[in-house]
Write an enzyme that holds these catalytic residues in place. Structure first.
Site, short mmCIF file in Angstrom:
data_model
loop_
_atom_site.label_atom_id
_atom_site.label_comp_id
_atom_site.label_asym_id
_atom_site.label_seq_id
_atom_site.Cartn_x
_atom_site.Cartn_y
_atom_site.Cartn_z
N GLY A 71 -14.50 -5.48 4.49
CA GLY A 71 -13.12 -6.65 4.22
C GLY A 71 -12.43 -7.11 5.42
N CYS A 75 0.91 -1.77 -0.16
CA CYS A 75 0.09 0.03 -0.10
C CYS A 75 0.79 1.77 -0.05
CB CYS A 75 -0.74 -0.16 1.12
SG CYS A 75 -0.61 -0.31 2.96
N THR A 107 6.33 -4.28 11.27
CA THR A 107 7.19 -6.11 10.64
C THR A 107 5.64 -6.26 9.12
OG1 THR A 107 5.18 -7.24 12.13
CG2 THR A 107 7.29 -6.89 12.77
N GLN A 108 5.00 -5.77 9.08
CA GLN A 108 4.87 -5.81 7.81
C GLN A 108 4.71 -6.75 7.12
OE1 GLN A 108 0.38 -4.09 7.77
NE2 GLN A 108 0.16 -5.69 6.24
N SER A 132 9.95 2.57 6.54
CA SER A 132 8.78 2.21 6.13
C SER A 132 7.75 4.15 6.99
CB SER A 132 8.31 1.51 6.77
OG SER A 132 8.44 0.36 6.40
#
Length: 435
Positions: free
Chosen positions: A189, A50, A115-116, A109
């Site tokens: 979702g 994303c 950690t994703q 990030s």
């Protein structure tokens, strides 16, 4: 061969550009194969999340590699190269490797230390391996960066109390409503981002949660974990009419919440509604933000909340710079030593050929040798060969990373009687194995 990275991320491109340049999960393998067929591209891995779309490639030349990477992106997404070029960045060789280390460890990030991204990089690498678009260099590089990222998260506090996008969404809701008690939330979702959001919502004490998903069974699985309710996808607007907070995170290619429908819905609704869109591409039409009492936030809007408590983690990032530089140097020393692998193999094969000739001669001259004696002599002879070659091979590896490596290696080959043909045969065998 050169390592080249091209991409765009939350630093270089706004969300309205990033959402147009996301590789669909169902098309990952086809994209890898298509890119591999481009001129100059020898290996490639595509990382698409994303917040970033990046291609890590091994190319035969930097200049041509840059062109064909840009051309691939433009062709794949059916956009003019000139339109996407201002948002792209390139990293070459050591910069590319350094960047990948930081990305994988969560140091680049939006959420420092998250950690994703580690799982996403591992997934990208696994898909590329399965599709056979990686080779010697990227296989080694990605294994090293994944190992390093695991160590960073295990041995530092980089991910301790790290905020996430889903955490930021909850914080925005608190700022708007104060207490979240008795607030009705609808989650659209049922993927990984939705699960992370539910974890944060549950931690905030919210209990009136309804999950809506096109595939109802996925919504039910998630609802069972968090004691949430499941709503029918076709009745989405009915649930939105009662909602205070809506979190949207689906893999839909087009917005599923449209301005016209929301305009009509909000005219019937007695209270305001906070809508947080953490999908990419975005799941909510941007024009919805102009509707009175419809408070819309996307991923980029959450950035301020995400970075608010990251000062301590930024210090850890600075402290890791030297460690990353050391890892990068080690990788390129290993790469340089790759060039002498055919020489080492040719030397070993020459020595083993000599052993075989000698053993045949012994068998002819000493026919009385028992099989056991013959085997023992062979083992001892091989041991002597290994001991004799150990130091020269070690010195050869050292030579390979020195400035005058080419000259030193040529001297080495001449001293040990290795011909160009000896080495070329090994190189061809390696190339066939990699292909």
């Amino acid at each position: 061969m050169f390592i080249l990275t091209m991409g765009l991320n939350h630093h270089t491109a706004p969300i309205d550009i990033r959402e147009k340049l996301v590789f669909k999960e169902t098309e990952e393998e086809m994209a890898l194969v298509t890119l591999q067929q481009e001129k100059s591209i020898l290996e490639n891995v595509i990382i698409s999340t994303c917040n970033r779309t990046e291609i890590v490639a091994v190319v035969d030349q930097i200049h041509t590699g840059r062109y064909y990477l840009k051309r691939f992106m433009a062709n794949w997404f059916q956009m003019d190269m000139e339109k996407i070029e201002p948002y792209l960045f390139f990293h070459e060789e050591s910069e590319a490797v350094n960047h990948l280390y930081k990305v994988t460890a969560g140091l680049d990030s939006l959420v420092l230390g998250e950690t994703q991204i580690l799982g996403q990089v591992k997934h990208a690498f696994e898909i590329a391996k399965q599709t056979a678009t990686t080779g010697t260099l990227l296989n080694k590089l990605f294994r090293e960066v994944v190992t390093f990222a695991k160590k960073v998260h295990h041995h530092t506090k980089i991910n301790e109390n790290a905020v996430s996008v889903s955490y930021a969404a909850v914080e925005v809701a608190k700022k708007l409503y104060g207490s979240l008690d008795n607030k009705k939330i609808v989650l659209i979702g049922a993927g990984e981002m939705s699960e992370l959001a539910l974890q944060n919502l549950a931690g905030s004490g919210m209990t009136d949660i309804t999950i809506i998903n096109r595939t109802k069974t996925n919504a039910e699985l998630l609802a069972n974990q968090f004691q949430a309710k499941v709503g029918a996808y076709e009745n989405m607007n009915e649930h939105l009419l009662l909602a205070d907070i809506v979190l949207v995170s689906t893999s839909a290619a087009e917005p599923i919440i449209k301005q016209a429908a929301m305009q009509e819905l909000m005219e019937q609704k007695a209270s305001s509604m906070l809508v947080i869109d953490i999908g990419l591409p975005r799941n909510v039409e941007h024009d919805c933000s102009y509707i009175p009492n419809f408070h819309l936030y996307d991923i980029d809007d959450l950035a301020g909340v995400v970075t608010a408590n990251s000062i301590e983690r930024q210090q850890i990032v600075l402290e890791l710079e030297d460690t990353i530089e050391s890892e990068v140097r080690n990788f390129f020393e290993w790469e340089k030593q790759l060039g002498v692998v055919p020489v080492i193999r040719a030397l070993r094969e020459k020595a083993l050929d000599m052993q075989e000739v000698t053993m045949t001669s012994l068998e002819n001259k000493l026919p009385g040798l028992t099989e056991r004696e013959y085997i023992q002599i062979g083992k001892h002879m091989k041991s002597i060969i290994n001991q004799m070659l150990k130091q020269p091979i070690s010195e050869l590896k050292e030579m390979s990373v020195e400035e005058d490596a080419t000259t030193s290696i040529e001297h080495f080959k001449r001293i040990f009687g290795l011909t160009k043909t000896d080495v070329t045969i090994i190189e061809k065998e390696q190339a066939e194995t990699r292909s």
